[in-house]
Scaffold this motif. Structure first.
Motif, mmCIF file in Angstrom:
data_model
loop_
_atom_site.group_PDB
_atom_site.id
_atom_site.type_symbol
_atom_site.label_atom_id
_atom_site.label_comp_id
_atom_site.label_asym_id
_atom_site.label_seq_id
_atom_site.Cartn_x
_atom_site.Cartn_y
_atom_site.Cartn_z
ATOM 1 N N ILE A 84 1.893 9.211 -6.239
ATOM 2 C CA ILE A 84 2.354 10.580 -5.986
ATOM 3 C C ILE A 84 3.419 10.957 -7.006
ATOM 4 O O ILE A 84 3.429 12.075 -7.544
ATOM 5 N N GLY A 85 4.320 10.029 -7.307
ATOM 6 C CA GLY A 85 5.350 10.280 -8.309
ATOM 7 C C GLY A 85 4.772 10.532 -9.681
ATOM 8 O O GLY A 85 5.218 11.417 -10.411
ATOM 9 N N ARG A 86 3.776 9.763 -10.058
ATOM 10 C CA ARG A 86 3.132 9.968 -11.368
ATOM 11 C C ARG A 86 2.441 11.315 -11.446
ATOM 12 O O ARG A 86 2.496 11.993 -12.460
ATOM 13 N N MET A 87 1.768 11.698 -10.362
ATOM 14 C CA MET A 87 1.059 12.979 -10.370
ATOM 15 C C MET A 87 2.035 14.137 -10.449
ATOM 16 O O MET A 87 1.789 15.118 -11.142
ATOM 17 N N ALA A 111 0.834 -1.205 0.000
ATOM 18 C CA ALA A 111 0.000 0.000 0.000
ATOM 19 C C ALA A 111 0.865 1.250 0.000
ATOM 20 O O ALA A 111 0.602 2.208 -0.742
ATOM 21 N N VAL A 112 1.926 1.256 0.789
ATOM 22 C CA VAL A 112 2.830 2.417 0.838
ATOM 23 C C VAL A 112 3.526 2.594 -0.515
ATOM 24 O O VAL A 112 3.646 3.709 -1.023
ATOM 25 N N ALA A 113 3.971 1.500 -1.119
ATOM 26 C CA ALA A 113 4.628 1.578 -2.426
ATOM 27 C C ALA A 113 3.674 2.116 -3.488
ATOM 28 O O ALA A 113 4.059 2.934 -4.329
ATOM 29 N N TYR A 114 2.426 1.679 -3.449
ATOM 30 C CA TYR A 114 1.438 2.147 -4.421
ATOM 31 C C TYR A 114 1.187 3.647 -4.265
ATOM 32 O O TYR A 114 1.153 4.382 -5.254
ATOM 33 N N VAL A 115 1.035 4.095 -3.041
ATOM 34 C CA VAL A 115 0.803 5.526 -2.794
ATOM 35 C C VAL A 115 2.001 6.335 -3.277
ATOM 36 O O VAL A 115 1.845 7.375 -3.934
#
Length: 103
Positions: A23-26, A15-19
């Motif tokens: 955030i990086g993509r945004m 879950a932390v990796a996905y978030v």
């Protein structure tokens, strides 16, 4: 004491990796529309074509020969040595030239 469940730990890590990924993509796409990305891509392609055209005919022939032999890294090195461009820009020149061979 604290009883640690390995499955829950991996789930929390995922879950932390996905978030972090989202955030990086945004932040990477922040403020750039699809039209602006397309315009930037076209400008980079034109700059690559101009850089290749600025090379002497003998260097152009050397690069073309290396590309025909599938020696892409060596072609990038030749571009870098003769233009003073960075690695990404030199790779863009080689990629653009390879596109022209394909068409």
């Amino acid at each position: 004491m604290f009883d640690f469940d390995p499955t829950g730990g991996w789930l929390a890590l995922a879950a932390v990796a996905y978030v972090a990924f989202m955030i990086g993509r945004m932040s990477a796409a922040k403020g750039e529309t699809a039209g602006e990305r397309e315009m930037r891509r076209m400008q980079e392609e034109q700059a690559a074509e101009d850089a290749f055209a600025s090379l002497s005919p003998s260097v152009q022939a050397d690069v073309d020969q290396l590309l025909a032999e599938k020696k892409i890294i060596e072609a990038v090195k030749v571009i870098r040595e003769n233009t003073g461009k960075g690695l990404k820009e030199s790779k863009d020149v080689v990629d653009q030239r390879r596109k022209q061979f394909a068409s």
